[in-house]
Design a protein around this motif. Structure first.
Motif, PDB file in Angstrom:
ATOM      1  N   CYS A  36       3.857  -0.587  -5.869  1.00  0.00           N
ATOM      2  CA  CYS A  36       2.949  -0.978  -4.803  1.00  0.00           C
ATOM      3  C   CYS A  36       1.742  -1.614  -5.471  1.00  0.00           C
ATOM      4  O   CYS A  36       1.618  -1.596  -6.694  1.00  0.00           O
ATOM      5  CB  CYS A  36       2.546   0.207  -3.923  1.00  0.00           C
ATOM      6  SG  CYS A  36       1.525   1.415  -4.745  1.00  0.00           S
ATOM      7  N   PHE A  40       0.835  -1.193   0.000  1.00  0.00           N
ATOM      8  CA  PHE A  40       0.000   0.000   0.000  1.00  0.00           C
ATOM      9  C   PHE A  40       0.873   1.247   0.000  1.00  0.00           C
ATOM     10  O   PHE A  40       1.877   1.305   0.697  1.00  0.00           O
ATOM     11  CB  PHE A  40      -0.887   0.049   1.255  1.00  0.00           C
ATOM     12  CG  PHE A  40      -1.966  -0.995   1.292  1.00  0.00           C
ATOM     13  CD1 PHE A  40      -3.184  -0.783   0.666  1.00  0.00           C
ATOM     14  CD2 PHE A  40      -1.764  -2.191   1.964  1.00  0.00           C
ATOM     15  CE1 PHE A  40      -4.179  -1.746   0.708  1.00  0.00           C
ATOM     16  CE2 PHE A  40      -2.752  -3.154   2.007  1.00  0.00           C
ATOM     17  CZ  PHE A  40      -3.967  -2.930   1.380  1.00  0.00           C
ATOM     18  N   ALA A  47      -0.547   3.137   8.208  1.00  0.00           N
ATOM     19  CA  ALA A  47       0.612   2.359   7.758  1.00  0.00           C
ATOM     20  C   ALA A  47       1.043   1.360   8.826  1.00  0.00           C
ATOM     21  O   ALA A  47       1.335   0.196   8.528  1.00  0.00           O
ATOM     22  CB  ALA A  47       1.774   3.288   7.410  1.00  0.00           C
ATOM     23  N   SER A  58       3.620  -1.018   4.112  1.00  0.00           N
ATOM     24  CA  SER A  58       2.994   0.197   3.605  1.00  0.00           C
ATOM     25  C   SER A  58       3.963   1.355   3.691  1.00  0.00           C
ATOM     26  O   SER A  58       4.768   1.437   4.605  1.00  0.00           O
ATOM     27  CB  SER A  58       1.741   0.528   4.427  1.00  0.00           C
ATOM     28  OG  SER A  58       0.820  -0.541   4.369  1.00  0.00           O
TER      29      SER A  58
END
Length: 144
Positions: free
Chosen positions: A52, A10, A24, A34
């Motif tokens: 990502c 992400f 995150a 993340s």
């Protein structure tokens, strides 16, 4: 040369550092690396150097705004899933503009964390399925 940023499932872009860092950390604790940033320009720079699987974008970014950022992200990777992260008072016209700019969907920041996680995990699973399907199609067409 090693990238300055870690690989991520992400990419989170929110102008409130407490929100982006919290999300995150939450996702990372659940096994989803993340990368979080508070600036759209840094997100674009990161994505040009890294990959990502899903981008989560707040619409209320200062410069560029969320809709402009979505269009720029889409120009970098046409298949990358982009989820708008909205606040309760978010203008419906802003959400429609973000969808026209290339967002795949939106989710409210007001959801309980477990529900938010379920939505993002489903988006990630769909992204992985679509990437695998695309890769297999390319392999099959290449072999024909």
């Amino acid at each position: 040369m090693q990238n300055a940023y870690p690989a991520a499932e992400f990419l989170l872009v929110d102008d409130d550092p407490s929100v982006s860092e919290f999300l995150a950390t939450y996702l990372s604790e659940r096994g989803h690396p993340s990368n979080a940033t508070v600036e759209g320009d840094k997100a674009l720079k990161w994505l040009r150097q890294n990959r990502c699987e899903v981008v989560v974008v707040d619409l209320n970014l200062p410069n560029p705004n969320g809709t402009s950022l979505i269009a720029s992200l889409r120009a970098i990777d046409a298949r990358l899933p982009i989820v708008v992260f909205t606040e309760k008072g978010c203008d419906e016209a802003q959400v429609r503009a973000a969808m026209r700019a290339g967002a795949n969907g939106y989710v409210s920041k007001n959801l309980p964390m477990e529900q938010l996680y379920c939505v993002l995990a489903r988006v990630l699973a769909t992204a992985r399925f679509n990437a695998r399907r695309f890769r297999l199609q390319r392999e099959l067409l290449g072999a024909a």
